[in-house]
Scaffold this active site. Structure first.
Site, PDB file in Angstrom:
ATOM      1  N   TRP A   1      38.061  64.978  61.006  1.00  0.00           N
ATOM      2  CA  TRP A   1      38.651  63.748  61.539  1.00  0.00           C
ATOM      3  C   TRP A   1      38.634  62.628  60.487  1.00  0.00           C
ATOM      4  O   TRP A   1      39.541  61.825  60.389  1.00  0.00           O
ATOM      5  CB  TRP A   1      37.845  63.365  62.780  1.00  0.00           C
ATOM      6  CG  TRP A   1      38.294  62.167  63.551  1.00  0.00           C
ATOM      7  CD1 TRP A   1      37.584  61.019  63.751  1.00  0.00           C
ATOM      8  CD2 TRP A   1      39.517  61.998  64.287  1.00  0.00           C
ATOM      9  NE1 TRP A   1      38.290  60.151  64.548  1.00  0.00           N
ATOM     10  CE2 TRP A   1      39.479  60.734  64.892  1.00  0.00           C
ATOM     11  CE3 TRP A   1      40.641  62.801  64.489  1.00  0.00           C
ATOM     12  CZ2 TRP A   1      40.511  60.233  65.681  1.00  0.00           C
ATOM     13  CZ3 TRP A   1      41.675  62.305  65.272  1.00  0.00           C
ATOM     14  CH2 TRP A   1      41.604  61.041  65.860  1.00  0.00           C
TER      15      TRP A   1
ATOM     16  N   HIS B   1      29.590  65.014  61.952  1.00  0.00           N
ATOM     17  CA  HIS B   1      29.656  63.567  61.809  1.00  0.00           C
ATOM     18  C   HIS B   1      28.344  62.949  62.312  1.00  0.00           C
ATOM     19  O   HIS B   1      28.120  62.858  63.523  1.00  0.00           O
ATOM     20  CB  HIS B   1      30.829  63.105  62.667  1.00  0.00           C
ATOM     21  CG  HIS B   1      31.168  61.663  62.536  1.00  0.00           C
ATOM     22  ND1 HIS B   1      31.772  61.141  61.427  1.00  0.00           N
ATOM     23  CD2 HIS B   1      30.997  60.619  63.391  1.00  0.00           C
ATOM     24  CE1 HIS B   1      31.977  59.853  61.599  1.00  0.00           C
ATOM     25  NE2 HIS B   1      31.514  59.504  62.781  1.00  0.00           N
TER      26      HIS B   1
ATOM     27  N   LYS C   1      32.982  51.895  57.375  1.00  0.00           N
ATOM     28  CA  LYS C   1      34.164  51.113  57.001  1.00  0.00           C
ATOM     29  C   LYS C   1      33.708  49.672  56.754  1.00  0.00           C
ATOM     30  O   LYS C   1      34.109  49.006  55.792  1.00  0.00           O
ATOM     31  CB  LYS C   1      35.209  51.118  58.127  1.00  0.00           C
ATOM     32  CG  LYS C   1      35.543  52.495  58.737  1.00  0.00           C
ATOM     33  CD  LYS C   1      36.612  52.377  59.831  1.00  0.00           C
ATOM     34  CE  LYS C   1      36.593  53.468  60.908  1.00  0.00           C
ATOM     35  NZ  LYS C   1      36.856  54.815  60.544  1.00  0.00           N
TER      36      LYS C   1
ATOM     37  N   SER D   1      30.236  55.655  59.746  1.00  0.00           N
ATOM     38  CA  SER D   1      31.450  55.736  60.547  1.00  0.00           C
ATOM     39  C   SER D   1      32.175  54.394  60.612  1.00  0.00           C
ATOM     40  O   SER D   1      32.478  53.828  59.582  1.00  0.00           O
ATOM     41  CB  SER D   1      31.077  56.272  61.934  1.00  0.00           C
ATOM     42  OG  SER D   1      32.166  56.964  62.480  1.00  0.00           O
TER      43      SER D   1
HETATM   44  C1  GCU Z   1      35.911  57.304  66.213  1.00  0.00           C
HETATM   45  C2  GCU Z   1      36.942  56.688  65.317  1.00  0.00           C
HETATM   46  C3  GCU Z   1      36.504  56.671  63.860  1.00  0.00           C
HETATM   47  C4  GCU Z   1      35.129  56.068  63.732  1.00  0.00           C
HETATM   48  C5  GCU Z   1      34.181  56.738  64.691  1.00  0.00           C
HETATM   49  C6  GCU Z   1      32.799  56.102  64.756  1.00  0.00           C
HETATM   50  O1  GCU Z   1      35.816  58.662  65.953  1.00  0.00           O
HETATM   51  O2  GCU Z   1      38.135  57.375  65.490  1.00  0.00           O
HETATM   52  O3  GCU Z   1      37.413  55.948  63.077  1.00  0.00           O
HETATM   53  O4  GCU Z   1      34.685  56.137  62.416  1.00  0.00           O
HETATM   54  O5  GCU Z   1      34.677  56.674  66.000  1.00  0.00           O
HETATM   55  O6  GCU Z   1      32.613  54.950  64.409  1.00  0.00           O
HETATM   56  O7  GCU Z   1      31.890  56.770  65.238  1.00  0.00           O
END
Ligand code: GCU
Length: 427
Positions: free
Chosen positions: A357, A407, A270, A266
């Site tokens: 998402w 997720h 990134k 997540s």
């Molecule tokens: C939120 C956010 C995402 C991210 C995620 C996470 O949903 O919007 O961009 O990847 O948190 O890190 O769990």
């Protein structure tokens, strides 16, 4: 009684209002994805085509990196002179004798007064050293990855989570092993890899405090209050921290620092991609469901958008990135070029069917559009036959899977990471 009723009603209305707003802003309809033209990673800004690896290495790659540095994640302002490593503990009989456990603190200012990162390292006893390793940041502290009571509790600010035994932003013993499902430690070790982890909050606590805590202030010039618009946000700081963990691993004789896969889920997915783009010592990157600002194409505006992420998490990217809120077309790069920056090194990208998402298709397409750079450098990238079929991973130099479900990081995901790593990191 009446008062309570009104409070509840008010709360429900607020939530409902927020959802209505979301429903208007967030697109999950493929037919409503705007038409877009992606920047070509193999065409220079002056229009010249990149046809040789030398052109890529000498000109194009650094130009793309600079754009990401200044417009997306933000530049690291400099180097710290006094970073030291403190070995806090070595146990040769951890996990019932299966592993060596090392706990090493990276002192960013060379002493305890500044921010510091606690590394937890497991090395399988039975495998011949030096070993390849997975290096990944965790969300709630090292003690959450495994029930091992020898793991020091996280000392940093952590997000409150009573279900995880985290109160007043402090980890407690009740949080031991709460994230074990995301970290199959024994399986990783049995496959012949070391596992290295640290809590991302050790580098920069994940909340917007105007960059007063974490590592950014260590770089401020006299009078500077926050990073300049083209200087790092939290993601770049976390990625920088991963590089400092790798600095330590280079000194550890049990680890082959030339075979380290940087992994994250997540927001930390990134981070893993950006770490591998910035630091070519990482031999591989694994990005689990990284979505917007990770492996997903920004221009598709499907699921989370640039505006949305910059609004919810104003501290993640550099201030310049906000210029592209609802102006993705003006971005001089898109996220397929982030993947291209990792070439020719292997990179693995995942998605989940219910995690819309994070735009599964946007991540798959980014892998596809990064592939010409891999091909130029003599690698497969994403194989031509690759398709987005749930439960059918593809493993070229770029690997990809989408699995049913939500997720999360599951044992299925790790099974693929290990297979992918076995292809490239085993001698
Ligand atoms: C939120 C956010 C995402 C991210 C995620 C996470 O949903 O919007 O961009 O990847 O948190 O890190 O769990």
């Amino acid at each position: 009684m009446v008062k309570t009723f009104f409070y509840i009603l008010f709360g429900v209305l607020l939530l409902w209002g927020d959802n209505l707003l979301l429903a208007q802003q967030i697109n999950y309809d493929e037919s409503k994805v705007p038409a877009y033209t992606l920047p070509d990673p193999l065409v220079m800004e002056n229009g010249v085509k990149v046809t040789t690896p030398a052109q890529w290495w000498k000109q194009r790659r650094s130009a793309i990196l600079k754009i990401f540095d200044e417009n997306v994640y933000g530049k690291v302002p400099g180097k710290l002179q006094h970073i030291t490593f403190r070995v806090r503990e070595i146990s040769r009989k951890a996990l019932d004798g299966l592993a060596i456990r090392k706990q090493v603190t990276v002192l960013f200012t060379g002493n305890d007064s500044g921010p510091k990162m606690d590394l937890l390292i497991y090395i399988p006893n039975s495998s011949k050293k030096p070993l390849p390793a997975f290096l990944g940041l965790n969300f709630y502290g090292n003690q959450t990855v495994c029930k091992d009571t020898g793991i020091f509790l996280c000392r940093s600010w952590v997000r409150n989570n009573p279900d995880f035994g985290i109160y007043d932003h402090r980890a407690t013993g009740a949080s031991r092993g709460v994230r074990a499902s995301r970290w199959p430690v024994k399986k990783i070790l049995a496959s012949g890899y070391a596992l290295v982890t640290a809590c991302y909050n050790d580098i920069d606590p994940d909340f917007d405090d105007g960059f007063q805590n974490g590592v950014q202030p260590l770089f401020y010039k006299p009078g500077q209050q926050r990073p300049a618009p083209d200087e790092w946000g939290a993601i770049a700081a976390w990625a920088w921290g991963l590089s400092r963990a790798l600095d330590y691993l280079e000194t550890d004789p049990d680890i082959d620092a030339g075979r380290v896969a940087v992994m994250g889920h997540s927001r930390l997915g990134k981070t893993a991609l950006w770490a591998a783009a910035e630091d070519q010592r990482f031999a591989m990157a694994i990005s689990n469901m990284s979505g917007c600002g990770g492996a997903a194409l920004s221009r598709r505006q499907y699921g989370e958008t640039v505006e949305r992420i910059n609004t919810s998490f104003p501290h993640w990217f550099c201030a310049n990135f906000k210029m592209y809120n609802d102006h993705e077309d003006a971005l001089p790069v898109d996220q397929h070029e982030l993947i291209a920056l990792i070439a020719p090194r292997p990179v693995y990208i995942t998605a989940a069917v219910e995690d819309r998402w994070a735009d599964p298709k946007g991540m798959f397409l980014a892998a596809r559009y990064a592939t010409p750079v891999y091909r130029l450098l003599g690698k497969t990238g994403l194989p031509d036959h690759a398709e987005m079929i749930p439960g059918k991973p593809v493993m070229g130099t770029i690997g990809f899977h989408i699995r049913p479900g939500m997720h999360d990081v599951t044992s299925y995901d790790w099974q693929q990471f290990l297979l992918f790593a076995n292809k490239f990191l085993k001698k």
